[in-house]
Structures are given as C-alpha cells and as structure tokens.
Design a protein around this motif. Structure first.
Motif, PDB file in Angstrom:
ATOM      1  N   ALA A 103     -13.436 -83.581  52.774  1.00  0.00           N
ATOM      2  CA  ALA A 103     -13.061 -84.218  53.887  1.00  0.00           C
ATOM      3  C   ALA A 103     -12.563 -83.237  55.088  1.00  0.00           C
ATOM      4  N   GLN A 104     -11.689 -82.516  54.448  1.00  0.00           N
ATOM      5  CA  GLN A 104     -11.231 -81.463  55.533  1.00  0.00           C
ATOM      6  C   GLN A 104     -12.480 -80.488  56.209  1.00  0.00           C
ATOM      7  N   ALA A 105     -13.288 -80.207  55.296  1.00  0.00           N
ATOM      8  CA  ALA A 105     -14.471 -79.468  55.723  1.00  0.00           C
ATOM      9  C   ALA A 105     -15.324 -80.065  56.851  1.00  0.00           C
ATOM     10  N   ALA A 106     -15.454 -81.279  56.765  1.00  0.00           N
ATOM     11  CA  ALA A 106     -16.462 -81.982  57.212  1.00  0.00           C
ATOM     12  C   ALA A 106     -15.770 -82.318  58.812  1.00  0.00           C
ATOM     13  N   PRO A 107     -16.482 -82.570  59.831  1.00  0.00           N
ATOM     14  CA  PRO A 107     -15.997 -83.019  61.276  1.00  0.00           C
ATOM     15  C   PRO A 107     -15.303 -84.448  60.941  1.00  0.00           C
ATOM     16  N   GLY A 108     -14.261 -84.743  61.487  1.00  0.00           N
ATOM     17  CA  GLY A 108     -13.683 -86.088  61.516  1.00  0.00           C
ATOM     18  C   GLY A 108     -12.231 -85.870  60.945  1.00  0.00           C
ATOM     19  N   PRO A 109     -11.810 -86.974  60.794  1.00  0.00           N
ATOM     20  CA  PRO A 109     -10.496 -87.050  60.314  1.00  0.00           C
ATOM     21  C   PRO A 109     -10.245 -86.549  58.903  1.00  0.00           C
ATOM     22  N   ASN A 110      -9.002 -86.435  58.285  1.00  0.00           N
ATOM     23  CA  ASN A 110      -9.058 -86.166  57.009  1.00  0.00           C
ATOM     24  C   ASN A 110      -8.897 -87.609  56.213  1.00  0.00           C
ATOM     25  N   MET A 111      -8.640 -88.416  56.610  1.00  0.00           N
ATOM     26  CA  MET A 111      -8.443 -89.827  55.940  1.00  0.00           C
ATOM     27  C   MET A 111     -10.029 -90.194  55.334  1.00  0.00           C
ATOM     28  N   LEU A 112     -11.124 -89.464  55.562  1.00  0.00           N
ATOM     29  CA  LEU A 112     -12.401 -89.948  55.297  1.00  0.00           C
ATOM     30  C   LEU A 112     -12.303 -89.701  53.615  1.00  0.00           C
ATOM     31  N   VAL A 113     -11.341 -88.997  53.131  1.00  0.00           N
ATOM     32  CA  VAL A 113     -11.283 -88.947  51.623  1.00  0.00           C
ATOM     33  C   VAL A 113     -11.285 -90.200  51.000  1.00  0.00           C
ATOM     34  N   VAL A 114     -10.850 -91.121  51.763  1.00  0.00           N
ATOM     35  CA  VAL A 114     -10.761 -92.443  51.394  1.00  0.00           C
ATOM     36  C   VAL A 114     -12.423 -92.974  51.294  1.00  0.00           C
ATOM     37  N   THR A 115     -13.159 -92.816  52.292  1.00  0.00           N
ATOM     38  CA  THR A 115     -14.333 -93.136  52.204  1.00  0.00           C
ATOM     39  C   THR A 115     -15.310 -92.626  51.027  1.00  0.00           C
ATOM     40  N   LEU A 116     -14.770 -91.356  50.597  1.00  0.00           N
ATOM     41  CA  LEU A 116     -15.625 -90.498  49.796  1.00  0.00           C
ATOM     42  C   LEU A 116     -15.021 -91.223  48.334  1.00  0.00           C
ATOM     43  N   VAL A 117     -13.865 -91.358  47.967  1.00  0.00           N
ATOM     44  CA  VAL A 117     -13.257 -92.252  46.894  1.00  0.00           C
ATOM     45  C   VAL A 117     -14.165 -93.477  46.623  1.00  0.00           C
ATOM     46  N   GLY A 118     -14.109 -94.301  47.922  1.00  0.00           N
ATOM     47  CA  GLY A 118     -14.835 -95.545  47.648  1.00  0.00           C
ATOM     48  C   GLY A 118     -16.327 -95.300  47.364  1.00  0.00           C
ATOM     49  N   TRP A 119     -16.943 -94.410  47.897  1.00  0.00           N
ATOM     50  CA  TRP A 119     -18.303 -94.082  47.741  1.00  0.00           C
ATOM     51  C   TRP A 119     -18.502 -93.612  46.099  1.00  0.00           C
ATOM     52  N   ARG A 120     -17.781 -92.751  45.884  1.00  0.00           N
ATOM     53  CA  ARG A 120     -17.817 -92.387  44.308  1.00  0.00           C
ATOM     54  C   ARG A 120     -17.469 -93.483  43.510  1.00  0.00           C
ATOM     55  N   ALA A 121     -16.559 -94.491  43.671  1.00  0.00           N
ATOM     56  CA  ALA A 121     -16.087 -95.527  42.696  1.00  0.00           C
ATOM     57  C   ALA A 121     -17.415 -96.527  42.734  1.00  0.00           C
ATOM     58  N   ALA A 122     -17.952 -96.779  43.866  1.00  0.00           N
ATOM     59  CA  ALA A 122     -18.909 -97.921  43.902  1.00  0.00           C
ATOM     60  C   ALA A 122     -19.985 -97.794  44.851  1.00  0.00           C
ATOM     61  N   GLY A 123     -20.386 -96.678  45.169  1.00  0.00           N
ATOM     62  CA  GLY A 123     -21.545 -96.432  46.247  1.00  0.00           C
ATOM     63  C   GLY A 123     -21.252 -96.751  47.416  1.00  0.00           C
ATOM     64  N   TRP A 124     -22.257 -96.872  48.236  1.00  0.00           N
ATOM     65  CA  TRP A 124     -22.203 -97.491  49.715  1.00  0.00           C
ATOM     66  C   TRP A 124     -21.249 -98.519  49.790  1.00  0.00           C
ATOM     67  N   SER A 125     -21.214 -99.512  49.298  1.00  0.00           N
ATOM     68  CA  SER A 125     -20.390-100.784  49.450  1.00  0.00           C
ATOM     69  C   SER A 125     -19.080-100.287  49.115  1.00  0.00           C
ATOM     70  N   GLY A 126     -18.784 -99.485  48.293  1.00  0.00           N
ATOM     71  CA  GLY A 126     -17.652 -99.059  48.077  1.00  0.00           C
ATOM     72  C   GLY A 126     -16.991 -98.015  48.947  1.00  0.00           C
ATOM     73  N   ALA A 127     -17.661 -97.482  49.697  1.00  0.00           N
ATOM     74  CA  ALA A 127     -17.419 -96.586  50.870  1.00  0.00           C
ATOM     75  C   ALA A 127     -16.899 -97.445  51.983  1.00  0.00           C
ATOM     76  N   ALA A 128     -17.878 -98.423  52.148  1.00  0.00           N
ATOM     77  CA  ALA A 128     -17.345 -99.407  53.204  1.00  0.00           C
ATOM     78  C   ALA A 128     -16.164-100.201  52.984  1.00  0.00           C
ATOM     79  N   VAL A 129     -15.840-100.565  51.863  1.00  0.00           N
ATOM     80  CA  VAL A 129     -14.789-101.418  51.409  1.00  0.00           C
ATOM     81  C   VAL A 129     -13.626-100.534  51.505  1.00  0.00           C
ATOM     82  N   ALA A 130     -13.611 -99.553  51.093  1.00  0.00           N
ATOM     83  CA  ALA A 130     -12.442 -98.621  50.944  1.00  0.00           C
ATOM     84  C   ALA A 130     -12.032 -98.264  52.429  1.00  0.00           C
ATOM     85  N   THR A 131     -13.005 -97.907  53.135  1.00  0.00           N
ATOM     86  CA  THR A 131     -12.866 -97.432  54.639  1.00  0.00           C
ATOM     87  C   THR A 131     -12.208 -98.589  55.502  1.00  0.00           C
ATOM     88  N   GLY A 132     -12.906 -99.740  55.487  1.00  0.00           N
ATOM     89  CA  GLY A 132     -12.366-100.827  56.193  1.00  0.00           C
ATOM     90  C   GLY A 132     -11.033-101.346  55.689  1.00  0.00           C
TER      91      GLY A 132
END
Lengths: 186, 178
Positions: free
Chosen positions: B57-86
């Motif tokens: 998340a730090q290396a990619a462009p955008g805010p570091n908070m996107l680690v949240v998106t990655l955690v959600g994605w890792r836990a439950a795929g695309w819907s996890g990414a969307a739910v965690a980010t939202g």
C-alpha cells in the motif's frame, strides 16, 4: 512564486468533473504519500485555496478520525458541491489506486513462494517500516522541547508496541490525560 | 466457494473497519498497531503478511489507508475489499462532512488549540508504535533490519523520494542480497 497565491488570485471553485479529474491525477501519481501532491494541486496549480485556507482544512482533517487525505477530499468536495462533490472527490482519489493495489496484492499472493519475489517483498516491507519510523521521528521532533508531550508519546508507544494493549482504552485514557497535561502550552 | 462461506467474514470486516475508521486519529499509520493485532486475532493473516501488504500500500500510488482494501480483499476477495474500504471511509467521511461545515466558526477558539496540542503527542506515540511493530514484523534478520534502519536514516537525512527507498529495498531483496 506559486506559493504566494493571495485570496484575490484564487480561481473559481471547480466543477464536479474537474474535482474528480484532479483528484484522480493526485491518486494516480501519489506514490509514497498523497498529501504533498494534493497540496501542490489544490494550492499551487489549481489555486482553489490559499495556503492558509489549506492549512486550516488540513488541521481539521488531522484532528478528525480517518485517513487525512480522504478527509481533505470529503471536506473540499462537500464545501463546493455538497454530498455529490464529496463523492466525486473521494471516487477520483481512490478509483485508480484501489485497482493498482489489488493488482499488486494478486501478484504478491500468487508468486510469494518464488524466492526472488518473496525476498523482494521482504526488502520492500523492511524499507516501508523504515519510512514509518522516519515519519514518526519527523513529527516527534517539534516535541523535543516539551517533556510532558514526550512523556505522553513514550507512554503511547510503550502501551501499543511493548504491552500490545488495544487502542481504544489507550486512547480513552491518554487523550484526556494529554490534553490536561499540555493545556498550558496551547 | 459457497455463498455461506463467502458471506462469512463480511460482517466482521464491516464492523472492524467501521470501528477503526472512528479510531484513526492521526491518520492511517497511527492505526497500524491496532489493525495488525485485530487482523491476526481474526485469523486473516499474521504480522509478516500484514507488513508485506502494508508495504504494498505504501509502494503503490494512493493513500496508505489502502492497506484496508488489501486486508478486506485477502479476507474475502472483491466483496471483502469493497466492504472493508467502504466501512473504513463512510463513518469518518460523514463525520468530516458534517464537522467541516461547523469548523470555520471555531477556528480561533481556545479549546480547539488546547485539544489539538494535547492530541499531537498521542498521535506521535501511535505512529512510533506503528514503526516499531512494522519493523519487528519486517526486519527478521540482520539484512532486513539494516534496510529498515538505513531507509529511516536516508528518509530523514536526504530529500530522496520515498519511492526510491522502497524500490531499493525491494531490489536488494529480489537480488538475493537480504
């Protein structure tokens, strides 16, 4: 100089499309932290805010919970276009980075058992932790002359990193204590 | 994957990140210790994988908070990414939206400066704890510890763009030097 933009030389507030488009570019180009780039876009390039107005918005957004830059986009989008503006700014900021970060995550998960990839990510993670350490030291440096503030920072560090206490009780105790201890310095 | 399993982590993701959203005083970095602890407690990932995703998340462009998106994605795929980010954006976003409109009025108020002066040292402590925990998770031997400390020193002492430092760490690792 671009930084002297006085109130009189400010541009008109952006339309929705421009709000989305400019935050989109900040998101795409914002490697290693978005805030400096966002400030440059808002204050120096587009002149939507004066430097002082930007600092005012930023200090509010640091004081409120949430990611600072996300709060800045919500606050400015909302100021200019209500809820739609807030949505346009935040969608612009996050759309591309979300796609990119998930693509990188997929690469990591798929190839993390391949030695060079695993070691590459280990090196990346080590460097990333160094960046956070440096950020902490940088924001700590203005506190050097304030022993009470240093004490509060040290207690927070010890409670979370050494004792591994949960954050909510730590904040509930430390925030009021810190406000009481530091009130004379405000 | 059955619908049952797919829906499994979503409520937990939503609850966790909505709560973290309201705790995140001082930005996403200050949240790292708590996020690392809670994500491990849920069994979604251990500290070293968390450190790797945070680094992404730090290396990619955008805010570091996107680690949240990655955690959600890792836990439950695309819907996890969307739910965690939202869940992470909406509560603090609504608060920011509402408070922004009132804030101007209290710009000069003494209580606002008092609160800000008291919050800063807490934030500093939180970000320091984040650095220490990420370092513990990522610096597993002499080589990675050296990269971590050298990155911190270079970041403080030079004007190098952080992306170069991240790239250097990744390249040293990939070349088998760590």
């Amino acid at each position: 100089m671009p930084d002297d933009s006085s109130e009189s030389s400010l541009s008109a507030p952006p339309r929705l499309g421009a709000l989305f488009g400019n935050f989109f570019m900040v998101g795409v180009l914002g490697f290693g932290g978005v805030l400096p780039l966002a400030r440059r876009m808002i204050v120096e390039q587009r002149r939507w805010l004066s430097p002082a107005e930007f600092n005012d918005v930023l200090s509010l957004c640091q004081f409120l919970p949430g990611a600072n830059i996300v709060n800045v986009s919500v606050s400015l989008g909302g100021r200019w276009h209500g809820p739609l503006g807030a949505l346009a700014a935040i969608a612009g900021l996050l759309a591309a980075p979300i796609g990119i970060v998930i693509a990188l995550g997929a690469v990591y998960l798929r190839y993390r058992d391949v030695a060079p990839v695993a070691h590459g990510f280990a090196g990346l993670a080590a460097a990333a932790s160094g960046l956070v350490l440096a950020t902490a030291l940088r924001i700590a440096s203005p506190l050097r002359t304030r022993p009470r503030a240093m004490l509060v920072a040290a207690v927070a560090l010890g409670a979370l990193a050494l004792l591994r206490l949960p954050m909510l009780p730590v904040l509930l105790v430390l925030v009021p204590a810190s406000i009481a201890l530091n009130r004379r310095e405000a | 994957m059955s619908a049952d399993v797919a829906a499994g982590p979503l409520p937990a993701l939503a609850a966790l990140f909505a709560e973290l959203s309201m705790l995140a005083i001082g930005g996403a970095n200050a949240l790292v210790p708590e996020m690392q602890r809670r994500v491990a407690a849920q069994g979604w990932m251990g500290p070293s994988e968390f450190a790797a995703l945070f680094a992404l998340a730090q290396a990619a462009p955008g805010p570091n908070m996107l680690v949240v998106t990655l955690v959600g994605w890792r836990a439950a795929g695309w819907s996890g990414a969307a739910v965690a980010t939202g869940a992470f954006i909406v509560p603090s976003g609504i608060l920011t939206y509402a408070v922004s409109r009132l804030w101007h009025r209290f710009r000069e108020a003494r209580w606002r400066r008092v609160v800000q002066t008291g919050l800063t040292p807490v934030t500093v402590g939180l970000v320091m704890a984040a650095g220490v925990l990420l370092c513990q998770a990522a610096a597993t031997d002499a080589g990675t510890l050296l990269v971590s400390l050298a990155t911190a020193v270079l970041m403080l002492a030079t004007r190098l763009h952080p992306l170069w430092l991240l790239a250097a760490g990744g390249a040293l690792g990939a070349a088998g030097l760590l």
